[in-house]
Write a protein that holds these residues in place. Structure first.
Motif, PDB file in Angstrom:
ATOM      1  N   PRO A 215       0.838  -1.209   0.000  1.00  0.00           N
ATOM      2  CA  PRO A 215       0.000   0.000   0.000  1.00  0.00           C
ATOM      3  C   PRO A 215       0.874   1.261   0.000  1.00  0.00           C
ATOM      4  CG  PRO A 215      -0.750  -1.581   1.663  1.00  0.00           C
ATOM      5  CD  PRO A 215       0.593  -2.055   1.173  1.00  0.00           C
ATOM      6  N   LEU A 216       0.589   2.188  -0.929  1.00  0.00           N
ATOM      7  CA  LEU A 216       1.450   3.370  -1.090  1.00  0.00           C
ATOM      8  C   LEU A 216       0.830   4.639  -0.515  1.00  0.00           C
ATOM      9  CD1 LEU A 216       2.573   2.930  -4.820  1.00  0.00           C
ATOM     10  CD2 LEU A 216       3.876   2.357  -2.764  1.00  0.00           C
ATOM     11  N   ARG A 217      -0.472   4.821  -0.792  1.00  0.00           N
ATOM     12  CA  ARG A 217      -1.136   6.012  -0.246  1.00  0.00           C
ATOM     13  C   ARG A 217      -2.644   5.748  -0.215  1.00  0.00           C
ATOM     14  NH1 ARG A 217       0.134   9.456  -5.413  1.00  0.00           N
ATOM     15  NH2 ARG A 217      -1.627   8.908  -6.717  1.00  0.00           N
ATOM     16  N   PRO A 218      -3.339   6.364   0.746  1.00  0.00           N
ATOM     17  CA  PRO A 218      -4.778   6.125   0.857  1.00  0.00           C
ATOM     18  C   PRO A 218      -5.549   6.995  -0.127  1.00  0.00           C
ATOM     19  CG  PRO A 218      -4.068   7.621   2.586  1.00  0.00           C
ATOM     20  CD  PRO A 218      -2.834   7.277   1.797  1.00  0.00           C
ATOM     21  N   PRO A 219      -6.820   6.671  -0.348  1.00  0.00           N
ATOM     22  CA  PRO A 219      -7.634   7.548  -1.202  1.00  0.00           C
ATOM     23  C   PRO A 219      -7.663   8.948  -0.603  1.00  0.00           C
ATOM     24  CG  PRO A 219      -8.811   5.511  -0.653  1.00  0.00           C
ATOM     25  CD  PRO A 219      -7.577   5.535   0.181  1.00  0.00           C
ATOM     26  N   GLY A 220      -7.648   9.984  -1.465  1.00  0.00           N
ATOM     27  CA  GLY A 220      -7.628  11.362  -0.976  1.00  0.00           C
ATOM     28  C   GLY A 220      -9.032  11.893  -0.742  1.00  0.00           C
ATOM     29  N   LYS A 221      -9.090  13.037  -0.023  1.00  0.00           N
ATOM     30  CA  LYS A 221     -10.407  13.646   0.258  1.00  0.00           C
ATOM     31  C   LYS A 221     -11.067  14.127  -1.025  1.00  0.00           C
ATOM     32  CE  LYS A 221      -9.416  15.062   4.967  1.00  0.00           C
ATOM     33  NZ  LYS A 221      -7.947  14.908   5.028  1.00  0.00           N
ATOM     34  N   ASP A 222     -10.211  14.523  -1.996  1.00  0.00           N
ATOM     35  CA  ASP A 222     -10.758  15.013  -3.274  1.00  0.00           C
ATOM     36  C   ASP A 222     -10.993  13.856  -4.257  1.00  0.00           C
ATOM     37  OD1 ASP A 222      -8.184  14.314  -3.470  1.00  0.00           O
ATOM     38  OD2 ASP A 222      -7.456  16.165  -4.420  1.00  0.00           O
ATOM     39  N   ARG A 223     -11.205  12.656  -3.707  1.00  0.00           N
ATOM     40  CA  ARG A 223     -11.534  11.449  -4.475  1.00  0.00           C
ATOM     41  C   ARG A 223     -10.370  10.915  -5.312  1.00  0.00           C
ATOM     42  NH1 ARG A 223     -16.671  10.091  -3.918  1.00  0.00           N
ATOM     43  NH2 ARG A 223     -18.113  11.678  -3.221  1.00  0.00           N
ATOM     44  N   GLU A 224      -9.159  11.370  -5.009  1.00  0.00           N
ATOM     45  CA  GLU A 224      -7.991  10.780  -5.667  1.00  0.00           C
ATOM     46  C   GLU A 224      -7.904   9.319  -5.204  1.00  0.00           C
ATOM     47  OE1 GLU A 224      -3.288  12.018  -5.477  1.00  0.00           O
ATOM     48  OE2 GLU A 224      -4.452  11.855  -3.645  1.00  0.00           O
ATOM     49  N   ASP A 225      -7.573   8.412  -6.139  1.00  0.00           N
ATOM     50  CA  ASP A 225      -7.528   6.987  -5.777  1.00  0.00           C
ATOM     51  C   ASP A 225      -6.430   6.695  -4.768  1.00  0.00           C
ATOM     52  OD1 ASP A 225      -9.529   6.057  -7.513  1.00  0.00           O
ATOM     53  OD2 ASP A 225      -8.143   6.168  -9.205  1.00  0.00           O
ATOM     54  N   GLY A 226      -6.699   5.731  -3.888  1.00  0.00           N
ATOM     55  CA  GLY A 226      -5.620   5.138  -3.113  1.00  0.00           C
ATOM     56  C   GLY A 226      -4.824   4.226  -4.030  1.00  0.00           C
ATOM     57  N   LEU A 227      -3.569   3.951  -3.699  1.00  0.00           N
ATOM     58  CA  LEU A 227      -2.737   3.125  -4.583  1.00  0.00           C
ATOM     59  C   LEU A 227      -2.046   2.009  -3.808  1.00  0.00           C
ATOM     60  CD1 LEU A 227      -0.819   5.635  -6.910  1.00  0.00           C
ATOM     61  CD2 LEU A 227      -2.644   4.044  -7.551  1.00  0.00           C
ATOM     62  N   VAL A 228      -2.063   0.823  -4.426  1.00  0.00           N
ATOM     63  CA  VAL A 228      -1.286  -0.310  -3.909  1.00  0.00           C
ATOM     64  C   VAL A 228      -0.384  -0.781  -5.039  1.00  0.00           C
ATOM     65  CG1 VAL A 228      -1.352  -2.637  -2.917  1.00  0.00           C
ATOM     66  CG2 VAL A 228      -3.245  -1.042  -2.470  1.00  0.00           C
ATOM     67  N   LEU A 229       0.916  -0.896  -4.756  1.00  0.00           N
ATOM     68  CA  LEU A 229       1.838  -1.434  -5.755  1.00  0.00           C
ATOM     69  C   LEU A 229       1.759  -2.958  -5.669  1.00  0.00           C
ATOM     70  CD1 LEU A 229       4.116  -0.457  -7.729  1.00  0.00           C
ATOM     71  CD2 LEU A 229       5.733  -0.973  -5.877  1.00  0.00           C
ATOM     72  N   ILE A 230       1.437  -3.609  -6.798  1.00  0.00           N
ATOM     73  CA  ILE A 230       1.322  -5.077  -6.758  1.00  0.00           C
ATOM     74  C   ILE A 230       2.327  -5.713  -7.717  1.00  0.00           C
ATOM     75  CG2 ILE A 230      -1.072  -5.128  -5.969  1.00  0.00           C
ATOM     76  CD1 ILE A 230      -1.869  -5.832  -8.877  1.00  0.00           C
TER      77      ILE A 230
ATOM     78  N   TRP B  59     -11.013  -3.549  -1.629  1.00  0.00           N
ATOM     79  CA  TRP B  59     -10.163  -2.417  -1.986  1.00  0.00           C
ATOM     80  C   TRP B  59     -10.837  -1.551  -3.044  1.00  0.00           C
ATOM     81  CZ3 TRP B  59      -5.320  -1.786   0.428  1.00  0.00           C
ATOM     82  CH2 TRP B  59      -4.959  -2.832   1.274  1.00  0.00           C
ATOM     83  N   SER B  60     -11.337  -2.199  -4.104  1.00  0.00           N
ATOM     84  CA  SER B  60     -11.913  -1.397  -5.189  1.00  0.00           C
ATOM     85  C   SER B  60     -13.189  -0.671  -4.703  1.00  0.00           C
ATOM     86  CB  SER B  60     -12.200  -2.256  -6.424  1.00  0.00           C
ATOM     87  OG  SER B  60     -13.002  -3.337  -6.060  1.00  0.00           O
ATOM     88  N   GLN B  61     -13.938  -1.325  -3.812  1.00  0.00           N
ATOM     89  CA  GLN B  61     -15.161  -0.673  -3.294  1.00  0.00           C
ATOM     90  C   GLN B  61     -14.836   0.553  -2.438  1.00  0.00           C
ATOM     91  OE1 GLN B  61     -16.794  -3.963  -1.188  1.00  0.00           O
ATOM     92  NE2 GLN B  61     -17.699  -4.916  -3.012  1.00  0.00           N
ATOM     93  N   ASN B  62     -13.608   0.650  -1.970  1.00  0.00           N
ATOM     94  CA  ASN B  62     -13.240   1.752  -1.080  1.00  0.00           C
ATOM     95  C   ASN B  62     -12.241   2.732  -1.709  1.00  0.00           C
ATOM     96  OD1 ASN B  62     -14.539   1.365   1.748  1.00  0.00           O
ATOM     97  ND2 ASN B  62     -13.985  -0.690   1.056  1.00  0.00           N
ATOM     98  N   GLY B  63     -12.183   2.717  -3.035  1.00  0.00           N
ATOM     99  CA  GLY B  63     -11.424   3.759  -3.735  1.00  0.00           C
ATOM    100  C   GLY B  63      -9.934   3.488  -3.871  1.00  0.00           C
ATOM    101  N   TRP B  64      -9.533   2.206  -3.827  1.00  0.00           N
ATOM    102  CA  TRP B  64      -8.118   1.880  -4.010  1.00  0.00           C
ATOM    103  C   TRP B  64      -7.910   1.304  -5.402  1.00  0.00           C
ATOM    104  CZ3 TRP B  64      -4.345   2.263  -0.017  1.00  0.00           C
ATOM    105  CH2 TRP B  64      -4.852   2.594   1.241  1.00  0.00           C
ATOM    106  N   LYS B  65      -6.797   1.661  -6.013  1.00  0.00           N
ATOM    107  CA  LYS B  65      -6.428   1.093  -7.321  1.00  0.00           C
ATOM    108  C   LYS B  65      -5.141   0.280  -7.171  1.00  0.00           C
ATOM    109  CE  LYS B  65      -8.571   3.097 -11.153  1.00  0.00           C
ATOM    110  NZ  LYS B  65      -8.883   4.495 -11.369  1.00  0.00           N
ATOM    111  N   MET B  66      -5.040  -0.762  -7.974  1.00  0.00           N
ATOM    112  CA  MET B  66      -3.818  -1.577  -7.982  1.00  0.00           C
ATOM    113  C   MET B  66      -2.902  -1.074  -9.094  1.00  0.00           C
ATOM    114  SD  MET B  66      -4.387  -3.740  -5.537  1.00  0.00           S
ATOM    115  CE  MET B  66      -5.713  -3.044  -4.523  1.00  0.00           C
ATOM    116  N   LEU B  67      -1.629  -0.918  -8.774  1.00  0.00           N
ATOM    117  CA  LEU B  67      -0.645  -0.411  -9.739  1.00  0.00           C
ATOM    118  C   LEU B  67       0.387  -1.515  -9.942  1.00  0.00           C
ATOM    119  CD1 LEU B  67       0.212   2.320 -11.098  1.00  0.00           C
ATOM    120  CD2 LEU B  67       1.529   2.795  -9.015  1.00  0.00           C
TER     121      LEU B  67
END
Ligand code: ABU
Length: 422
Positions: free
Chosen positions: A300-315, A329-337
């Motif tokens: 996990p790199l960063r959480p979703p932002g308040k301005d709806r920026e995606d959270g990111l997980v490096l996979i 994860w996807s339901q809570n605004g995280w994207k896999m990178l």
């Protein structure tokens, strides 16, 4: 950046809150090759050398190896302790990468911006070091013995901070049974500073008897393992709770634990029963035949932002997570990178880790990451995704079980028990 004076001296709920205090491992001159034992069949990576000599075991004879690893660890501490850091330009980063693999990095360099070198204020991270020990001494329990220990380059494997609790993992390798003692003084000092807010626990030490291991595991061919991979049965069975700290990743109120060669279901259940304030989730990586430690697989790199920026997980593209487990994860605004392939697939002959140490990075904050200096493809990907990327040399550590994340144990981050999966 002023310190948050109310934070307990031990406080880490995430992988990405601003890092204030960290332990860095030590490459002692007595560091040993990982002994062969029921939990581990160490082997030489270089096929030519493997034909000439057996697995050496015992103390690493080549002093240059421990000296280089220790020099790189000291340099890393210096960078962590600095208030400011100079971020390399892509050109400079490419120069480092070229030392590793000329053609690949030259091609990449031609596609990148070149003049973005700059100095930025990153804030100081206080560093503590693991204690020197004689790793060459044999160790034993009532039902086992090991001709030597290993080393304390990777406190990440043995120790974890879960909120305001310091936890010593059970471990699964006999040679690593006492490794936590290299951190014991640090634990006691921290606990004594604030014993009503800081907990210091050791998970139940396993017997390490033969009954704890699946005897047939190492006899399986990769083909046979591939056939049975969805059963997630590895070298430790369920007789006793087992986990390595490095199989855990923290995301606020939720922690995620990889079922692996070094963590069983009973170990995950032990974590659930002892940390009721956290939600403990198991993660499975069905294409990893020999999983061990989540920090080269799912970061996990960063959480979703308040301005709806995606959270990111490096996979890890060679070890995709089980699809069903990604829904949360996807339901809570995280994207896999997807991490890029490492700059080189070469590893030192005695390294027992995979080439995916390339993605073994350390977050200094949700926007600043430290990566290995040769990893130009990763540098480019992370920069494009808005991170400030600091590069340090760390390939000397590859022979000693890890890289930038493995060689650390975070004690204090400016973060909280936030619910990122409401
Ligand atoms: N200690 C991290 C090693 C993980 C891997 O070999 O992929």
């Amino acid at each position: 950046m002023p310190d948050n004076v109310d934070l307990p001296a031990v406080n880490a709920w995430t992988q990405f809150g601003r890092l204030l205090k960290v332990v860095v491992g030590r490459a002692d001159p007595t560091s040993c090759h990982l002994p062969v034992e029921p939990a581990c069949q160490s082997e030489i990576n270089d096929p030519y050398l493997a034909e000439q000599i057996p697995w050496p075991g015992g103390q690493v004879k080549h002093r240059k190896s421990t000296k280089l690893a220790e020099a790189q660890l000291q340099n890393f501490c210096h960078i962590l302790e600095s208030e400011t850091v100079q971020v390399k330009s892509v050109r400079e980063a490419a120069e480092c990468g070229r030392l590793v693999e000329k053609r690949r990095t030259e091609a990449l360099r031609s596609n990148t911006k070149e003049n973005d070198a700059r100095v930025f204020q990153k804030g100081r991270t206080r560093t503590l070091r693991t204690k020197s020990m004689d790793w060459s001494k044999p160790v034993a329990g009532p039902e086992w013995s090991s001709p030597s220990q290993y080393c304390a380059t990777c406190p990440r494997d043995t120790m974890i901070t879960l909120g305001n609790t310091i936890l010593e993992a059970t471990m699964s390798k006999r040679s690593r049974y006492f490794e936590h003692l290299a951190c014991r003084e640090i634990c006691l000092d921290l606990w004594r500073q604030d014993p009503l807010r800081i907990k210091f626990w050791s998970a139940p030490k396993p017997s390490m008897s033969d009954e704890m291991y699946n005897p047939g595991f190492w006899a399986k061919t990769d083909e046979e393992r591939f056939q049975s991979m969805r059963s997630y049965e590895f070298c430790v069975n369920e007789k006793e709770p087992i986990f390595d700290a490095a199989d855990i990743t923290r995301v606020g109120k939720d922690i995620f634990v990889q079922k692996s060669m070094t963590t069983n279901d009973s170990g995950i259940m032990w974590l659930k029963s002892h940390f009721p304030e956290l939600r403990v989730h198991a993660l499975h990586f069905p294409y990893d035949l020999y999983p061990s430690h989540i920090d080269c697989t799912f970061v996990p790199l960063r959480p979703p932002g308040k301005d709806r920026e995606d959270g990111l997980v490096l996979i890890n593209p060679e070890r995709p997570p089980l699809r069903a487990e990604l829904e949360l994860w996807s339901q809570n605004g995280w994207k896999m990178l997807n991490a890029p392939m490492p700059a080189t697939l070469d590893r030192p002959a005695f390294s027992q880790s995979s080439y995916w140490l390339s993605m073994n990075l350390l977050s200094l904050s949700p926007s600043t990451l430290v990566i290995e200096e040769a990893e130009l493809p990763l540098y480019n990907l992370l920069s494009e995704n808005g991170f400030d990327v600091i590069t340090v040399p760390m390939r000397g550590m590859y022979e000693f079980g890890g890289a930038i994340h493995c060689c650390t144990w975070d004690l204090q981050r400016d973060d909280a028990c936030t619910d990122y999966f409401p």
